[in-house]
Design a protein around this motif. Sequence first.
Motif, short mmCIF file in Angstrom:
data_model
loop_
_atom_site.label_atom_id
_atom_site.label_comp_id
_atom_site.label_asym_id
_atom_site.label_seq_id
_atom_site.Cartn_x
_atom_site.Cartn_y
_atom_site.Cartn_z
N GLY A 1 0.84 -1.16 0.06
CA GLY A 1 -0.11 0.05 -0.20
C GLY A 1 0.76 1.31 0.00
O GLY A 1 1.30 1.77 -1.24
N ALA B 1 -4.45 6.54 6.59
CA ALA B 1 -3.76 5.53 5.73
C ALA B 1 -3.87 4.23 5.92
O ALA B 1 -3.98 3.71 6.94
CB ALA B 1 -2.20 5.83 5.80
N MET B 2 -4.41 3.63 4.66
CA MET B 2 -4.99 2.06 4.80
C MET B 2 -3.63 1.33 5.05
O MET B 2 -2.81 1.40 4.41
CB MET B 2 -5.51 1.63 3.65
CG MET B 2 -6.02 0.27 3.64
SD MET B 2 -6.94 -0.19 4.93
CE MET B 2 -8.78 0.38 4.45
N ASN B 3 -3.52 0.53 6.33
CA ASN B 3 -2.56 -0.04 6.66
C ASN B 3 -2.69 -1.66 6.15
O ASN B 3 -3.67 -2.57 6.32
CB ASN B 3 -2.84 -0.46 8.38
CG ASN B 3 -1.73 -1.10 8.80
OD1 ASN B 3 -0.98 -1.95 8.42
ND2 ASN B 3 -1.50 -0.89 10.27
N ASN C 1 -1.36 -4.45 6.82
CA ASN C 1 -1.71 -5.46 8.02
C ASN C 1 -3.21 -5.55 7.93
O ASN C 1 -3.62 -6.82 8.03
CB ASN C 1 -1.08 -5.11 9.12
CG ASN C 1 0.32 -5.47 9.41
OD1 ASN C 1 0.81 -6.28 8.91
ND2 ASN C 1 0.80 -4.99 10.40
N ARG C 2 -3.89 -4.51 8.01
CA ARG C 2 -5.38 -4.63 8.17
C ARG C 2 -5.92 -5.44 6.80
O ARG C 2 -6.95 -6.24 6.83
CB ARG C 2 -6.05 -3.19 8.26
CG ARG C 2 -7.52 -3.06 8.53
CD ARG C 2 -7.68 -1.73 8.68
NE ARG C 2 -9.14 -1.06 8.26
CZ ARG C 2 -9.45 0.08 8.34
NH1 ARG C 2 -8.56 1.01 8.64
NH2 ARG C 2 -10.80 0.25 7.69
N LEU D 1 -4.30 -7.04 4.78
CA LEU D 1 -3.92 -8.75 4.64
C LEU D 1 -4.77 -9.51 5.60
O LEU D 1 -5.27 -10.49 5.15
CB LEU D 1 -2.52 -8.82 5.34
CG LEU D 1 -2.03 -10.40 4.98
CD1 LEU D 1 -2.01 -11.04 3.53
CD2 LEU D 1 -0.60 -10.58 5.64
N ALA D 2 -4.78 -9.07 7.02
CA ALA D 2 -5.76 -9.82 7.69
C ALA D 2 -7.15 -9.97 7.12
O ALA D 2 -7.87 -10.97 7.31
CB ALA D 2 -5.92 -8.91 8.96
N LYS D 3 -7.58 -8.95 6.58
CA LYS D 3 -9.05 -8.95 5.79
C LYS D 3 -9.12 -10.09 4.86
O LYS D 3 -10.09 -10.88 4.86
CB LYS D 3 -9.40 -7.76 5.36
CG LYS D 3 -10.86 -7.67 5.17
CD LYS D 3 -11.62 -6.08 5.28
CE LYS D 3 -13.08 -6.62 5.35
NZ LYS D 3 -13.81 -5.39 6.25
N LEU E 1 -7.40 -12.58 4.59
CA LEU E 1 -6.81 -14.00 5.09
C LEU E 1 -8.15 -14.41 5.70
O LEU E 1 -8.37 -15.78 5.75
CB LEU E 1 -5.60 -14.00 5.95
CG LEU E 1 -4.14 -13.73 5.10
CD1 LEU E 1 -3.10 -13.67 6.05
CD2 LEU E 1 -4.05 -15.06 3.94
N SER E 2 -8.72 -13.57 6.07
CA SER E 2 -10.05 -14.00 7.10
C SER E 2 -11.03 -14.45 6.25
O SER E 2 -12.06 -15.13 6.85
CB SER E 2 -10.47 -12.80 7.93
OG SER E 2 -11.22 -11.87 7.20
N GLY F 1 4.09 -8.70 9.00
CA GLY F 1 3.90 -7.37 8.44
C GLY F 1 4.24 -6.53 9.42
O GLY F 1 3.97 -6.69 10.52
N LEU G 1 2.95 2.01 10.66
CA LEU G 1 2.13 1.42 9.45
C LEU G 1 3.12 0.97 8.58
O LEU G 1 3.68 1.47 7.72
CB LEU G 1 1.11 2.47 8.85
CG LEU G 1 0.21 3.17 9.81
CD1 LEU G 1 -0.85 3.98 8.87
CD2 LEU G 1 -0.50 2.24 10.67
N ALA H 1 2.48 -6.16 3.78
CA ALA H 1 2.46 -7.21 4.61
C ALA H 1 2.23 -8.68 3.54
O ALA H 1 1.72 -8.41 2.52
CB ALA H 1 1.10 -7.00 5.33
N SER I 1 -9.24 -8.70 11.36
CA SER I 1 -10.08 -8.50 10.38
C SER I 1 -11.41 -7.73 10.98
O SER I 1 -12.13 -7.09 10.34
CB SER I 1 -10.55 -9.38 9.49
OG SER I 1 -11.52 -10.29 9.98
N ALA J 1 -8.53 5.94 4.58
CA ALA J 1 -9.18 4.52 5.11
C ALA J 1 -9.69 4.76 6.54
O ALA J 1 -10.30 3.94 7.07
CB ALA J 1 -7.82 3.77 5.40
#
Lengths: 458, 458
Positions: A210, A224-226, A228-229, A231-233, A235-236, A309, A320, A324, B236, B285
């Motif tokens: 990002g 700022a879009m993270n 890690n956030r 990626l977690a979303k 993968l979830s 990440g 941030l 990730a 997430s 974000a």
Amino acid sequence: MTLDAALSAADRGLDAALERLFALLRIPSISTDPVYHADCVKAADWLVDELTGLGFAASRRDTPGKPMVVARHEAPGPKMLFYGHYDVQPVDPLELWDRKPFDPAVEDTAAGKVIRARGAADDKGQMMTFVEAMRAWKAATGALPGNLVLLFEGEEESGSPSLIPFLEAHREELAADIAFVCDTGMFDTDTPSITTMLRGLLAVEFAVKGPSRDLHSGLFGGPAMNPNRVLAKILSQLHDGDGRVTIPGFYDGVTPVPEEIAAGWRALDFDAAAFLGEVGLSVPAGEQGFSVLEQVWARPTAEINGMWGGYTGAGFKTVLPARASAKVSFRLVGTQDPIAIRDAFRAWIEARLPEDFELEFVSRDGAPATVMPTGRPEFARARAALSAEWPNPAVFAGGGGSIPIVGRFREILGVDSVLIGFGLDDDGIHSPNEKYSLRSFHKGIRSWVRVLDAVRAG
Amino acid sequence: MTLDAALSAADRGLDAALERLFALLRIPSISTDPVYHADCVKAADWLVDELTGLGFAASRRDTPGKPMVVARHEAPGPKMLFYGHYDVQPVDPLELWDRKPFDPAVEDTAAGKVIRARGAADDKGQMMTFVEAMRAWKAATGALPGNLVLLFEGEEESGSPSLIPFLEAHREELAADIAFVCDTGMFDTDTPSITTMLRGLLAVEFAVKGPSRDLHSGLFGGPAMNPNRVLAKILSQLHDGDGRVTIPGFYDGVTPVPEEIAAGWRALDFDAAAFLGEVGLSVPAGEQGFSVLEQVWARPTAEINGMWGGYTGAGFKTVLPARASAKVSFRLVGTQDPIAIRDAFRAWIEARLPEDFELEFVSRDGAPATVMPTGRPEFARARAALSAEWPNPAVFAGGGGSIPIVGRFREILGVDSVLIGFGLDDDGIHSPNEKYSLRSFHKGIRSWVRVLDAVRAG
């Protein structure tokens, strides 16, 4: 009787066999990490020396990756190909090992004596059961047990990139009537197993990128879009609430287990609670509607083998990260196509990326699942030989792991494989404190003596 | 005029001031990593020597963590306390640095000359603007500029664990009429800023633990729940689809920005697209319904600063890890209570754990948000002084970061703080290739000369 004499030789030679295995276990032949390249070569050379000493025509065959070891002994009778691998998994996290991973020892445990070291079970200990069985046979009879070719590779833990070209270049030398692979496990401590189904494998690494650089969460946290956030979303969403993989088309080619095989599995009286309980779990996480045994042997999976990440060291860093990453592998069954799934996974991730993010995506082709031709006579002979060695009769089992060599032998050499191994579920392969039961090593050697005796005559 | 003479001295002394700053930047005083403890002590000693040389009564004050540096000069007039920190952030990922992080240099860039090094902006370069302003004053007048006490700490980047007991133990020595903190930024390259609102901070590290050991994904993939999957699922859910944090009670104490302050912010004509564009992003974000400026200055956040689980090295390892971890920090506003949020976050995670998983949870108390008393005369004087130095008049701004010292000074010493700094959004603090504009350093020194002149007389 030759068989009894060879079994006695195996018993008498156990301590010396252990010393040889220890010498091999002391070589840190980790194939996934370039730092250990020279050690992989050293392990190959060690095997060449051992096999030459046993009377084989053995040589190291260099490849663009790690060397192959090929050893031949020509004799009348059916040609038998034996496959194992001398490379091992990385050892991290090192701090969780109770002893140094490349300082092998026999330890007393509640479950009996074990050989403790990285590679003890996967696959050096198993591979050496072949070699020691042949040594015992020779000690008892003065000759090696038949028409033999041994192929030991050093890239099994890193996807075997050199294997296909090597098999293609050495078709005649390696082609055999039957192949034996020693890289699987027992059904339980008293029940030997011939693995007749194997899941395929696809491994993917990707990163979501990002911000153009790492950011301070005080200055940029919020707008700022993270990564890690993100990626977690992503993968979830890989599994739905029923444990099914959500990638479109993922289940194409997944077929139900044939009733006759399923009935055999039910008869095994598999203890799912004990299987999970041994590793501290109680609730099956796989697809609802399938037994634990089916989840491992007959259903495909998606697993996050690694993700990372941002700041992962001691203390805190209010960052941030710019990216990730994750490593995801899929176990495949039936006729699931690794290429199609790779492409579908990539598109699935891309559909979930924020507008101003980018995807980095690396994969290998992977290998589809395999089903063995259990009607061949070698399967019945091997099953009887194993049943004579162990307390319980041998079973035909599924296998959750992936041994791509089996498909390659079939496709390139036209050879079917019999998969016999003596690993146990608690061996901790790929984990800290890997071990191999001393009983598995000893009775494994004896088992191969019996299998050789049963199969060598054709 | 004293002021003009001191400003000229600052101009003449710039090269020598840079040399001194470089000497300090060469010391890798990373406070979060115990490996660098001796370097932190070395940086403290360096400051003591510099300040002693300038005529201060300066000393290193050891604590259970990193030393404090205290320097005093008694004189008539209001007592002014100056705060900065000599510790710096870790430097990973090192491979993204274009030069060694502790080998400072002045580099020419499209945006002018910059001082490149870890700590150049955060906070060694900023901290030294104080010291060099006082040196210039002394060079011009023969005496230090008033009744001064300097407090430089070495634990700012690791949560300042020694600060509260130190302030409590040295109340009389440190109590002052007003404090100045140099650890914030400009509004833009031509517009100086006094930060009058700061977000609070709560930092938490946690791990979800499932299997009792790392597992092989072939043997256990499917039935064994993967901690990476559990962690991704939990993380997430931290934000809803509108960017709001979902922890129950999280927004308790969050109040709207008062209209008079909000109006001032609107008048700043903040360029949100440029702010995000500078770091490669385009889509805000944060919470929907708030401007980017409000998201950074006035809204609370939850950020995943780090997450990790399983195999993260080169190549592939088909492992299911025993645990997966994350570092999450929260920026707080209004009267949000860090203790209550810590407890709510812990309960929120626990409610999302599978039955046979366990939680490890480590936090610090954190610090609530702060709002400065801008009606005090020092604010107007400092604002006028800054406006005289820079092209544009100084503004009262919010600040997304967290500077807990401000709350501690108020609570323990009874001192209000004026936050003035010369950092720019693209300084890359906490990131690779951190820099500090040479103009910020030079005009920062001149700015403090002007502020000292305006405030010292009381």
